[in-house]
Structures are given as structure tokens and as C-alpha cells.
Design a protein around this motif. Structure first.
Motif, PDB file in Angstrom:
ATOM      1  N   VAL A   1       0.872   3.296 -14.192  1.00 13.83           N
ATOM      2  CA  VAL A   1       0.435   2.881 -12.860  1.00 13.83           C
ATOM      3  C   VAL A   1      -1.098   2.871 -12.810  1.00 13.83           C
ATOM      4  N   PHE A   2      -1.652   1.688 -12.594  1.00 11.17           N
ATOM      5  CA  PHE A   2      -3.098   1.532 -12.550  1.00 11.17           C
ATOM      6  C   PHE A   2      -3.626   1.916 -11.172  1.00 11.17           C
ATOM      7  N   VAL A   3      -4.541   2.896 -11.151  1.00  5.05           N
ATOM      8  CA  VAL A   3      -5.155   3.337  -9.895  1.00  5.05           C
ATOM      9  C   VAL A   3      -6.629   2.915  -9.854  1.00  5.05           C
ATOM     10  N   GLY A   4      -7.237   2.748 -11.046  1.00  8.78           N
ATOM     11  CA  GLY A   4      -8.637   2.354 -11.111  1.00  8.78           C
ATOM     12  C   GLY A   4      -9.532   3.388 -10.484  1.00  8.78           C
ATOM     13  N   ASP A   5     -10.436   2.938  -9.604  1.00 13.37           N
ATOM     14  CA  ASP A   5     -11.389   3.838  -8.953  1.00 13.37           C
ATOM     15  C   ASP A   5     -11.081   3.996  -7.466  1.00 13.37           C
ATOM     16  N   THR A   6      -9.844   3.720  -7.091  1.00 15.68           N
ATOM     17  CA  THR A   6      -9.479   3.715  -5.672  1.00 15.68           C
ATOM     18  C   THR A   6      -9.438   5.132  -5.106  1.00 15.68           C
ATOM     19  N   THR A   7     -10.176   5.339  -4.018  1.00 20.59           N
ATOM     20  CA  THR A   7     -10.215   6.670  -3.411  1.00 20.59           C
ATOM     21  C   THR A   7      -9.547   6.704  -2.034  1.00 20.59           C
ATOM     22  N   THR A   8      -9.205   5.549  -1.491  1.00 20.60           N
ATOM     23  CA  THR A   8      -8.627   5.475  -0.149  1.00 20.60           C
ATOM     24  C   THR A   8      -7.098   5.409  -0.253  1.00 20.60           C
ATOM     25  N   PRO A   9      -6.401   6.437   0.267  1.00 18.04           N
ATOM     26  CA  PRO A   9      -4.941   6.472   0.093  1.00 18.04           C
ATOM     27  C   PRO A   9      -4.234   5.196   0.535  1.00 18.04           C
ATOM     28  N   VAL A  10      -4.670   4.587   1.658  1.00 22.92           N
ATOM     29  CA  VAL A  10      -3.946   3.432   2.172  1.00 22.92           C
ATOM     30  C   VAL A  10      -3.958   2.276   1.173  1.00 22.92           C
ATOM     31  N   PHE A  11      -4.976   2.242   0.299  1.00 21.73           N
ATOM     32  CA  PHE A  11      -5.043   1.177  -0.702  1.00 21.73           C
ATOM     33  C   PHE A  11      -4.140   1.456  -1.904  1.00 21.73           C
TER      34      PHE A  11
ATOM     35  N   SER B   1     -12.821  10.051 -12.051  1.00 21.59           N
ATOM     36  CA  SER B   1     -12.067  11.291 -11.851  1.00 21.59           C
ATOM     37  C   SER B   1     -11.804  11.582 -10.377  1.00 21.59           C
ATOM     38  N   ASP B   2     -12.556  10.918  -9.478  1.00 16.51           N
ATOM     39  CA  ASP B   2     -12.294  11.155  -8.055  1.00 16.51           C
ATOM     40  C   ASP B   2     -11.300  10.143  -7.471  1.00 16.51           C
ATOM     41  N   ALA B   3     -10.744   9.303  -8.308  1.00 12.21           N
ATOM     42  CA  ALA B   3      -9.736   8.352  -7.817  1.00 12.21           C
ATOM     43  C   ALA B   3      -8.483   9.111  -7.397  1.00 12.21           C
ATOM     44  N   ILE B   4      -7.680   8.467  -6.587  1.00 15.21           N
ATOM     45  CA  ILE B   4      -6.453   9.084  -6.079  1.00 15.21           C
ATOM     46  C   ILE B   4      -5.549   9.545  -7.217  1.00 15.21           C
ATOM     47  N   ASP B   5      -4.967  10.729  -7.046  1.00 12.89           N
ATOM     48  CA  ASP B   5      -4.034  11.274  -8.030  1.00 12.89           C
ATOM     49  C   ASP B   5      -2.615  11.080  -7.503  1.00 12.89           C
ATOM     50  N   LEU B   6      -1.838  10.262  -8.203  1.00 12.13           N
ATOM     51  CA  LEU B   6      -0.464   9.998  -7.764  1.00 12.13           C
ATOM     52  C   LEU B   6       0.504  11.071  -8.259  1.00 12.13           C
ATOM     53  N   GLY B   7      -0.037  12.068  -8.970  1.00 11.19           N
ATOM     54  CA  GLY B   7       0.824  13.141  -9.468  1.00 11.19           C
ATOM     55  C   GLY B   7       1.462  12.815 -10.810  1.00 11.19           C
ATOM     56  N   LEU B   8       0.941  11.789 -11.457  1.00 14.28           N
ATOM     57  CA  LEU B   8       1.451  11.416 -12.784  1.00 14.28           C
ATOM     58  C   LEU B   8       0.459  11.889 -13.842  1.00 14.28           C
ATOM     59  N   PRO B   9       0.880  12.054 -15.090  1.00 13.87           N
ATOM     60  CA  PRO B   9      -0.070  12.371 -16.163  1.00 13.87           C
ATOM     61  C   PRO B   9      -1.097  11.242 -16.300  1.00 13.87           C
TER      62      PRO B   9
ATOM     63  N   GLY C   1      -1.147  -0.611  -9.006  1.00 11.54           N
ATOM     64  CA  GLY C   1      -0.555   0.072  -7.858  1.00 11.54           C
ATOM     65  C   GLY C   1      -1.501   0.210  -6.684  1.00 11.54           C
ATOM     66  N   VAL C   2      -2.591  -0.534  -6.735  1.00  9.20           N
ATOM     67  CA  VAL C   2      -3.593  -0.439  -5.676  1.00  9.20           C
ATOM     68  C   VAL C   2      -3.972  -1.827  -5.177  1.00  9.20           C
ATOM     69  N   ALA C   3      -4.392  -1.875  -3.935  1.00  8.12           N
ATOM     70  CA  ALA C   3      -4.968  -3.087  -3.374  1.00  8.12           C
ATOM     71  C   ALA C   3      -6.467  -2.840  -3.250  1.00  8.12           C
ATOM     72  N   ASN C   4      -7.173  -3.793  -2.736  1.00  9.84           N
ATOM     73  CA  ASN C   4      -8.616  -3.657  -2.630  1.00  9.84           C
ATOM     74  C   ASN C   4      -9.059  -4.473  -1.423  1.00  9.84           C
ATOM     75  N   VAL C   5     -10.124  -4.066  -0.771  1.00  7.95           N
ATOM     76  CA  VAL C   5     -10.618  -4.831   0.368  1.00  7.95           C
ATOM     77  C   VAL C   5     -10.879  -6.263  -0.098  1.00  7.95           C
ATOM     78  N   GLY C   6     -10.339  -7.216   0.630  1.00  2.00           N
ATOM     79  CA  GLY C   6     -10.593  -8.611   0.292  1.00  2.00           C
ATOM     80  C   GLY C   6      -9.697  -9.124  -0.822  1.00  2.00           C
ATOM     81  N   GLY C   7      -8.964  -8.237  -1.470  1.00  2.00           N
ATOM     82  CA  GLY C   7      -8.010  -8.689  -2.473  1.00  2.00           C
ATOM     83  C   GLY C   7      -8.618  -9.177  -3.776  1.00  2.00           C
ATOM     84  N   PHE C   8      -9.886  -8.857  -4.034  1.00  2.00           N
ATOM     85  CA  PHE C   8     -10.490  -9.309  -5.304  1.00  2.00           C
ATOM     86  C   PHE C   8     -10.450  -8.167  -6.321  1.00  2.00           C
ATOM     87  N   TYR C   9     -10.599  -8.508  -7.568  1.00  2.00           N
ATOM     88  CA  TYR C   9     -10.570  -7.510  -8.642  1.00  2.00           C
ATOM     89  C   TYR C   9     -11.988  -7.098  -9.028  1.00  2.00           C
TER      90      TYR C   9
END
Lengths: 342, 342
Positions: B16-26, B49-57, B75-83
Motif C-alpha cells: 500500500v503506497f502512502v508516499g508523504d501523505t500526512t492528512t488522514p482524509v487523503f 517518516s512522518d507520513a501516515i502509518d496504516l499499521g502495516l510493516p 492508497g492515497v489521494a492528493n489535493v487536485g488529484g495530481f501526482y
């Protein structure tokens, strides 16, 4: 209308392409174009002398250009929806001569090898009227100014396009401000603009319908071509999206006399006329609280004149609504009611 | 099912890709994936390391490949939907390492310069789950074998996906044959397959829904994720097409307690719960004559426990149907009724 940009748009006047088509049913679009927009059709283009005669002058492409034609309208379909070689030669000739080409076949003009490049070089357009505009909005439900009438049906192919065109013509003849709004490929070719609603991505169904009949003068009538049918097992979603987006003040129910099941969906009986009207009104109130039915339009072509008169009178007596056959006797009584009550 | 080919299909297990997402709603999609399909998720991939932790390894891409992962799920979205650039580097690394990538953002994976070529070279797939399959049929209305339940709503975002997943889980726990059928991007990523119904061309709405829940064993339940809402001014067409194509034996109405107007369509009041159920049943009978409502699922997250109990009891007393909050206390009573009466 300034904001009415996201529809397919065609530029008249037209040269109607018939090609080598000899089967009348395949030339329905061309025939409809001549019937409803005779003044926009300067001529027809036939590649063989036994092809169907739409009653227009035969023009070469050079003659058409000289006469001021702007668009060659492919007024014929073909078995399987593909383009025969003989047609394609004419398309290239028309393109190089500076004409737009518009067609409503399943097979796309822009898919014909080399034609898109030729059009780009000539600065002309290839318009596949089955392809909806790119940028469509989500439906807002916002109330728009102006009046709207939507033709609806007990089934597909029950006269919704014909009825809408007949009502627009009758309204214009009486001096109403009125615009036919097309939602299918033949309607779009007749109107010169419109949105092929069943080709729109589902999310944008209601939004496309909203865009198709934008804000207008308070006494202006948009007469919108319906699609599908609300009891139809395959198409009712399209019908509902169009109903909601159209926000009709008035509906006219279209029906073919004698049909008892959905055409090609024989396991699904047609609803009764009163029941069907009730369903459209019930669902239409979501975006148009005062929606009402202003008449019934029946294709009685399978009845003889005595049966026809009895059929129409029976429905009128039962439902207390004008019931007409638009081909046999026009839509006058429906427009009478609109004139009286709106 | 042999004939169940025209859906989006993903291959587990997943990173599951989380990237650098820190906002739970995303990260709702990632969180949903872990909540409903924990066993398919071998790890998460975070770029900071401050990205959301989904509880997976936390796994590197090499570690994920070694562990047997087949698909990286964005597993994340982003403002504006761009990568963002940092994500794209990881996408290339995953692709070259032999992983499929699946994402549900508006912006398409195949639109990222060079990525499609890299995937072709690696023999991997880029799956944009918002893009429906190419070859969809027109709805036939033909009765299919097996049982079907559709979650429907008083509005969008009223718990239809959650409720369907909870019912599938409860059915499976009781030994029912049951399959969750996804119709939106998050649902598809959770299910590993499905059809993004609101991205389907309108003509094929009911047909897509038919294809999504094909013939099955007589005692098998498809639990279908609903979309939109039948009183919604923008989306009711999608809802009706899905209802007709699904041919549900049973519906469950989903509602958020306290909501009185359609979210973001504030001029359009929500229908009452009983009225709304009646409308779904009325319209559903077109393709499923014996359709019935088997329960009500309410999001009561804005109520305190006392209010919640009273709210659910009131509805049960009025409508004589089980009314549950699936998050607070599960969907057991709804499955009880199904077990008893089907």
C-alpha cells in the motif's frame, strides 16, 4: 446563448451525402434533414444514379462549394456502420474543397486513415455527432430561466424526436420563441447542434442535459428530444438523467399504438399510458416541482383512419388530455393548451 | 465466474503506497484497504517518516517483491488529484521491479510520461480503477441466477460501500457464499475488481451492472455497492441504471442521521426514509418484481450513545425493519432477516 458552447455544433448550409444507398431505411437521417430543415439543404451528393433521391438538386462538390455549402452531412447509415471505399473518396474530395463533414455512424470519421490529416491541412472539421463534448459539468439542479418541454416515451423509438420537432415547428408558426434541443445523432444533424446524451459518461448525464437547455428568455421554449423510456430495463437511467437535467415544465408522452412490449425487450411489457405519465411526473418533480403533462403523441401508422380516430378519442376521454398523431394531423391541440395555460 | 471478465481486475497481495501523505482524509482508500482486506496487504510504502502509518510493516519495493507482493496500490489521494514528483520515482521503481500499480485518482497513471513504456518493458500493468472496461453490453433485463443485495442511499456518501462490505463480511462469517461487488474506485481497490459505474457511458449503465453481478449459484449472494441516490438532482440516473442492472432481491437503505439536505446540493431536501425506500422498490420492480427492503443502515457518528439507541429504535418501530449502525454495532440483524426469509 453565450454559455451554450459545450454541444456538438454544425455549420449550415449543407450538402446531403447519399452515396450509393438504395435502401430508404438507411437514408432516414437524410430524409429527416430534408423534411425538417429543407432550407439548410442546398443539394444532395449521390455517387450512383440509382441511389435514393431526397428531392434535392444533385450537386458536385465543386458546385456545392460554389453555392455556399459549408458542411457535407452524411445522411445515410450502412449495414455494420462501416464506410465503403466509394464514400471515402468523396469525403477526401469534400475535405480538400474546404467542407466540414458530419456523420452519425458508429464508425468514426476521424478513424478513416488520412482523413483527419487532410482536414487539418484544409482547416476543416470532421464532426462525429455521436461523440459528446469533452467538458461536461455535474448536474446542479439549479433552476434555469425560460420554459422547457421534454418529449418522453412508453418505449424507445416511439416518436419522441418527431414529436419534439413538430412542436417546435408549430410553436414557431405561432410566433413563439422556441428551440429544438437534440439529444441523439439524427436530431443533432437536423438541429445543427446538440449533445448525444446516451454517449455521455454517466456522472455527467444530468449536467449534460442542463447544458443543453441553458438559461433563456422567460417566454422562450426549449423543446427537448427525449431518449429511452422510464420503464425500460436497459435505458431508464439515461431517461431519468435527461428528465432531471431538463427540468421540464411540460412533458408530452409518445407512444406507438398497438405496441405492448418494449421493442427488442419482449419480456418487458409496456406500462399503461396513464401509469407511464404518472411515473414521469413523479420522478420529474425532483428538479421541476410543477411539471405537468400537456398531451399525448401517438404513432398510429398501423391503424386505419377509423381505428385511428377511435384510438385517439378513447385516450382523450380517459385522460382528459389532447391526444394526437403528429404525422396524421399535427400537434396543434398540444400547442393550444400550452398557449392557453403557460 | 468464467464470463465475469469485463471488470477492472487487480492482483493481490498488495504493497500500500502512502508516499508523504500526512492528512488522514487523503489516506481513506489505504485505510479502507487495511480495514477490509488486511490479509491482502503485506506492507506499506512511505517516502517520509512522518507520513501516515496504516499499521502495516514498512517495506522497501525490493522487500515487497521478495515477500511476494504483486501490486502496489496507491492508497492515497492528493489535493487536485495530481501526482507529486516523489511519488512518480517510486512508481518507476515499482514498475521496473515487476509490480503492477493501481490507482484511483482523477489524473491517470498512463498519463505519467514514460511510465506506460516502462510498464510495457517490464511486462506489468498500470491500472487506473476509474477507467471502466472497454467492452460493455447494453442491459438486457434477463433474469440471472443467484441472489443479489444492493445498498442504496438517501444521498451520496451515506455509507453504501461500508454497509455492503459489512454485510459481505457478516455473511461470510456465517458460512454464506457471498461476494462484494464494487462500483466505485475505493470499493474496487478493496475488492480487487469491479466497474466504476459512474464512469461508464450512459448507454451501458444497466449492462455494466448486469456484467458486474453475473449468473451464480442459487444460494450465492452478490452484495453490490450502490452509487448516488434516487432523489439526487445530479446522480439519480446512475442510481437507476445500477438498480435496474443489479436486479436486487433485497435492498438496504443507507442514511446519515441528522442530514436533512443532499450534501453539497443544499437546495434539495432529503426524502423521508420510508418514502425513499418506497421509491427504490417502485423503480426496482421493473427488473426485480419481488424486490424488498431488508433493513436500514444509519451512520450515527454525530449522535451520542443514548441518542443513537433512540434514533435506531424509533425507525425500527415506525418501519418494522431492522435499523443498525454498521460501525457501532454491525449488520447482524439485517443478515438475520436474510437468513430467515430467503
Amino acid at each position: 446563448m453565450e454559455n451554450h458552447v459545450a454541444t456538438v455544433e454544425l455549420t449550415p448550409p449543407y450538402l446531403v451525402f447519399v452515396g450509393d444507398t438504395t435502401t430508404p431505411v438507411f437514408a432516414k437521417t437524410g430524409a429527416g434533414l430534408v423534411h425538417w430543415r429543407r432550407n439548410s439543404c442546398l443539394g444532395q451528393y449521390r455517387t450512383t444514379s440509382d441511389a435514393i433521391d431526397l428531392g434535392l438538386p444533385d450537386l458536385s462538390i465543386a458546385e456545392a462549394v460554389a453555392a455556399g455549402v459549408r458542411t457535407m452531412m452524411v445522411g445515410v447509415a450502412n449495414v455494420g456502420g462501416f464506410y465503403p471505399e466509394t464514400w471515402i473518396d468523396a469525403f477526401f474530395e469534400a475535405t480538400r474543397a474546404g467542407l466540414d463533414i458530419a456523420a452519425g455512424m458508429h464508425s468514426r470519421l476521424i478513424g478513416l486513415p488520412g482523413l483527419a490529416d487532410a482536414a487539418a491541412a484544409a482547416g476543416t472539421r470532421l464532426v462525429d455527432v455521436r461523440v459528446p463534448p469533452n467538458k461536461l459539468p455535474i448536474g446542479t439542479g439549479r433552476k434555469r430561466t425560460g420554459r422547457r418541454l421534454l418529449t418522453v416515451g412508453t418505449d424507445c423509438a416511439s416518436g419522441k424526436k418527431y414529436t419534439a420537432l413538430a412542436i417546435e415547428r408549430e410553436m414557431k408558426a405561432r410566433g413563439f420563441k422556441s428551440t429544438f434541443r437534440a439529444t441523439g445523432q439524427t436530431g443533432i444533424m437536423i438541429a445543427g447542434s446538440g449533445i448525444p446524451i446516451d454517449a455521455v459518461v454517466s456522472d455527467f448525464l444530468a449536467g449534460a442535459a442542463e447544458m443543453l437547455s441553458p438559461d433563456n428568455e422567460p417566454d422562450h421554449w426549449d423543446v427537448i428530444e427525449g431518449q429511452g423510456a422510464i420503464y425500460h430495463p436497459g435505458y431508464a437511467g439515461v431517461t431519468l438523467g435527461l428528465l432531471h437535467g431538463s427540468q421540464p415544465d411540460a412533458i408530452v408522452l409518445c407512444h406507438e399504438a398497438g405496441r405492448t412490449t418494449h421493442e427488442m425487450w419482449d419480456d418487458f411489457p409496456l406500462p399503461g399510458i396513464a401509469e407511464c405519465i404518472d411515473r414521469y411526473l413523479l420522478l420529474g418533480r425532483t428538479t421541476s416541482p410543477n411539471i405537468r403533462c400537456v398531451g399525448i403523441s401517438v404513432n398510429t401508422s398501423k391503424l386505419d383512419p377509423v381505428q385511428r380516430a377511435r384510438y385517439l378519442e378513447d385516450i382523450e376521454a380517459k385522460l382528459h388530455l389532447s391526444c394526437v398523431d403528429p404525422v396524421a394531423s399535427g400537434v396543434g391541440p398540444i400547442v393550444d393548451l400550452i398557449e392557453r395555460e403557460f
